[in-house]
Motif scaffolding. Structure first.
Motif, PDB file in Angstrom:
ATOM      1  N   SER A  37     -15.043  70.967  35.890  1.00  0.00           N
ATOM      2  CA  SER A  37     -14.386  71.603  37.144  1.00  0.00           C
ATOM      3  C   SER A  37     -15.402  72.820  37.646  1.00  0.00           C
ATOM      4  N   TRP A  43     -17.798  67.640  45.127  1.00  0.00           N
ATOM      5  CA  TRP A  43     -17.270  66.569  44.802  1.00  0.00           C
ATOM      6  C   TRP A  43     -17.079  66.638  43.231  1.00  0.00           C
ATOM      7  N   THR A  44     -17.905  66.764  42.771  1.00  0.00           N
ATOM      8  CA  THR A  44     -17.689  66.928  41.123  1.00  0.00           C
ATOM      9  C   THR A  44     -16.704  67.929  40.581  1.00  0.00           C
ATOM     10  N   ASP A  46     -14.445  69.061  42.405  1.00  0.00           N
ATOM     11  CA  ASP A  46     -12.834  68.610  43.216  1.00  0.00           C
ATOM     12  C   ASP A  46     -12.408  67.707  41.966  1.00  0.00           C
ATOM     13  N   LEU A  47     -13.128  66.586  41.738  1.00  0.00           N
ATOM     14  CA  LEU A  47     -12.663  65.681  40.761  1.00  0.00           C
ATOM     15  C   LEU A  47     -12.327  66.510  39.381  1.00  0.00           C
ATOM     16  N   GLN A  50      -8.820  68.081  39.697  1.00  0.00           N
ATOM     17  CA  GLN A  50      -7.875  66.962  39.563  1.00  0.00           C
ATOM     18  C   GLN A  50      -7.719  66.628  38.194  1.00  0.00           C
ATOM     19  N   VAL A  51      -8.725  66.289  37.413  1.00  0.00           N
ATOM     20  CA  VAL A  51      -8.711  65.978  36.049  1.00  0.00           C
ATOM     21  C   VAL A  51      -8.137  66.924  35.159  1.00  0.00           C
TER      22      VAL A  51
END
Length: 157
Positions: A37, A43-44, A46-47, A50-51
């Motif tokens: 994070s 993009w990474t 944001d992913l 979320q995780v």
């Protein structure tokens, strides 16, 4: 047939080991998610966020609950082992701080091992009493000789 105290303790140790491994896994996953994070790639990152949200709300607490359950079960198994020893007469109640001698029959073996290793030939004693009292001249040694110190007579101060 009731389980043996040594078997209960072995199972408790396995549960504690599993809880430790689960806690380490939980920590490593949390650290990896944090690194993800904080990535420079949007993009990474944001992913990773979320995780992280899902991890924080569901998986992290569940893994903590499982580790706590394993530790609680290990504690119950230890208590069952102590209870089994007390009911068979292999362990009396009392001072838990004497655990350095070992549990149950292990304590007697430990005392004998220390007495054999150190003994009076090295001048070792506990509280002024030698680990291996002199039994020369006695037809039948006093029972305390097998434990390390001679029991004083009642007439003596």
């Amino acid at each position: 047939m009731s389980p043996q105290p040594a078997d209960l303790r072995a199972q408790a140790a396995a549960f504690r080991h599993a809880a430790d491994r689960l806690t380490l896994l939980r920590l490593r996953i949390g650290n990896s998610i944090t690194e993800l994070s904080q990535s420079e790639d949007e993009w990474t990152r944001d992913l990773g966020e979320q995780v992280h949200d899902r991890w924080t709300l569901t998986e992290h607490p569940e893994l903590g609950r499982l580790a706590s359950g394993l530790r609680g079960t290990a504690k119950c198994l230890e208590q069952a082992a102590v209870q089994a020893e007390r009911t068979t007469g292999r362990r009396l109640g009392g001072y838990a701080g004497a655990g350095f001698l070992g549990r149950g029959a292990e304590a007697q073996h430990h005392v004998h091992d220390v007495a054999k290793f150190v003994g009076t030939r090295h001048g070792a004693e506990i509280g002024g009493f030698p680990l291996l009292p002199d039994t020369a001249g006695a037809m039948l040694p006093h029972p305390s000789h097998t434990l390390g110190i001679e029991t004083p007579d009642y007439e003596e101060d």
